[in-house]
Scaffold this motif. Sequence first.
Motif, PDB file in Angstrom:
ATOM      1  N   ARG A   1      36.478  37.766  38.463  1.00 55.61           N
ATOM      2  CA  ARG A   1      34.985  36.819  37.883  1.00 55.61           C
ATOM      3  C   ARG A   1      35.153  35.883  36.024  1.00 55.61           C
ATOM      4  N   GLN A   2      36.120  37.054  35.101  1.00 61.47           N
ATOM      5  CA  GLN A   2      36.468  36.540  33.497  1.00 61.47           C
ATOM      6  C   GLN A   2      36.918  35.773  33.501  1.00 61.47           C
TER       7      GLN A   2
ATOM      8  N   ASP B   1      38.619  42.238  40.645  1.00 56.05           N
ATOM      9  CA  ASP B   1      37.384  41.194  41.315  1.00 56.05           C
ATOM     10  C   ASP B   1      36.715  40.431  39.680  1.00 56.05           C
ATOM     11  N   LEU B   2      36.687  41.985  38.412  1.00 53.17           N
ATOM     12  CA  LEU B   2      37.022  41.573  37.607  1.00 53.17           C
ATOM     13  C   LEU B   2      37.784  40.954  36.756  1.00 53.17           C
TER      14      LEU B   2
ATOM     15  N   MET C   1      29.754  44.280  41.942  1.00 56.64           N
ATOM     16  CA  MET C   1      28.174  44.029  40.784  1.00 56.64           C
ATOM     17  C   MET C   1      27.250  45.269  41.248  1.00 56.64           C
TER      18      MET C   1
ATOM     19  N   MET D   1      33.805  40.444  46.664  1.00 59.99           N
ATOM     20  CA  MET D   1      33.819  38.553  46.867  1.00 59.99           C
ATOM     21  C   MET D   1      34.884  38.358  48.161  1.00 59.99           C
TER      22      MET D   1
ATOM     23  N   HIS E   1      38.837  36.801  45.751  1.00 57.77           N
ATOM     24  CA  HIS E   1      39.754  38.183  45.651  1.00 57.77           C
ATOM     25  C   HIS E   1      40.940  38.014  45.413  1.00 57.77           C
TER      26      HIS E   1
ATOM     27  N   GLU F   1      33.566  43.661  30.963  1.00 58.31           N
ATOM     28  CA  GLU F   1      33.379  42.492  30.367  1.00 58.31           C
ATOM     29  C   GLU F   1      32.344  42.284  29.219  1.00 58.31           C
TER      30      GLU F   1
ATOM     31  N   LYS G   1      37.302  32.259  42.310  1.00 56.45           N
ATOM     32  CA  LYS G   1      36.340  32.109  43.269  1.00 56.45           C
ATOM     33  C   LYS G   1      36.779  33.684  44.341  1.00 56.45           C
TER      34      LYS G   1
END
Length: 555
Positions: free
Chosen positions: A187-188, A183-184, A152, A239, A194, A98, A192
């Motif tokens: 998120r990016q 999941d990265l 995380m 997630m 998975h 990230e 919201k």
Amino acid sequence: MHNPPAKGLYNLEWTPECFLPPFFPSTPSRTIAKRDNSSFVNSGKDGFSVNGSSLRFIGTNLYWLPTLNSNDDIWNVLKNVSDTGIKVVRIWAFNDVETIPESGTWFQLVQNGTTTINDGPTGLQKLDTIVQMAEQLGLYVIMSLTNNWNPMPNTTTDSSSTQVLAYVTPPRNSLSNDYGGMDLYVRQFALKNHDDFFTSDKILAAFQNYTKQIVLRYFNSPAVFSWELANDARCNSTMPTSATCTTQTITTWHAIMAAFITSLDPNHMVSAGTSGFQCTDCPKLYPITPTASPTPSPAPGKKRSRVTPLTKEQIVKQRAESRRRNRAAAKRAGTLKEDGVMIRGRWVSTATREVSSSIDPTTDGSSGVDSQDILNIPNIGFGSFQVFPDQESYGPNDPNVDPVQNKINLSLAWINQSAQSAAAVGKPVVLNGFGLVTQDNLNNYVPFNATYAPYASNTAVMAATNATTTFANSTQQENGYSSFLTMGNSAGLAGIMQYQWGSAGITQSSATIQLDTTDSPTETGDSPNDGYSIANNPAIQQILKQSAQAMAGDS
């Protein structure tokens, strides 16, 4: 060495819409690669072949290999693997971040809905080195393109206070789940759930862009065994999961990506990297017609038998029969654990001894995975499953068997069941990862969906879970691994891959940046260990060597 295409080829114009449904066929075809004299590995109903000869193999997992700084280290690891008789290694062909790290390996920056590829010496050139060395050593590499797991860092609250205790996590890339992944992306890209990874057009475009660059880079290399779409893809992860994610969600994504890669690369197989979860009662996108199913060649010494799709009734029956055998064996040994009350000198049961007619998450579709349906996708060359009984339950425990032996017995049944499921499709299946955590390795053990070792110096957790009896000792691990390998061979698996290889003597320049040297000074120079490493374990390495010789002799 392979000759990567010119850099300009990585920027060809394309649109992901071309590879959305209904691009992939709605009617399954069992036309898969035929055996020929190609230097590329291909698959057929009889298994794998290369250069006109059949190929069955013992393999190992080396997810961390591209993070080594020294080319000498990479060579030494691969040379040691090759000397053991192992033919195939499985690595992470992704390393998503990230933010760009100050040092160490990274392949792709995924940030605020945009992506940037690192084509330099700390990036994809690391993969170049591995592929070149694999070619020289005659090894094959399964390239896994993303991971279901990317939690995380965890924190927890002390039960005696409101203090938040942050667990110490190993250095970056020590754990298999610390390389980015699904999941990265979620998120990016400001999503919201998975499973948005499987359904978002924007994420699909970004992932296909990365996949395209990797595939075009190595599509001429015979060292690539296959493109594995994802490690352990499923609906759930750290997630949240949406209520709309089903087995068809995951199967559709595999079909889209398999068609995409096949359009780019006619040389290599596309494979699924699922855990092997089944759903006997789920609707199929690629249904099997039992009478039309080809019957694969039987394992050596076995008779050819009719192959039919796996059913819920078969699973329940097999489990009941296994429990009956265990009970009889315990009775003969005088260790039978009766589950009733004594009346007039006889035991009378107060509960049924039959296995429940219900099935568990490995076979009920709750994970969103139907591996048999995925395997029947025309562009999927072979399937996979995994055996990690310390993290998954493959059936109800038998009270007549001790906890570790329960894990081993259920794993053996899972191997046999997975082989039967794949045989009904008529394509090869590979056990792409198996492992048992030992009591000696508990301080290092980090579950795949966690970022810290829950048993490390934590006597409360050790006591609460009876860790000294529920985790294998060294002898039990050796017996378990031998049993897994023997069962896999006799069940006719095309390949069996231990998780994970381990190496000692890594140079300090590599170890100080990304390898796990935090646990104790004596581990400095060892490769990463998430609880499954076999560094400094010659007994397991010898078991793998003997199994490699047996598999090669049966090819």
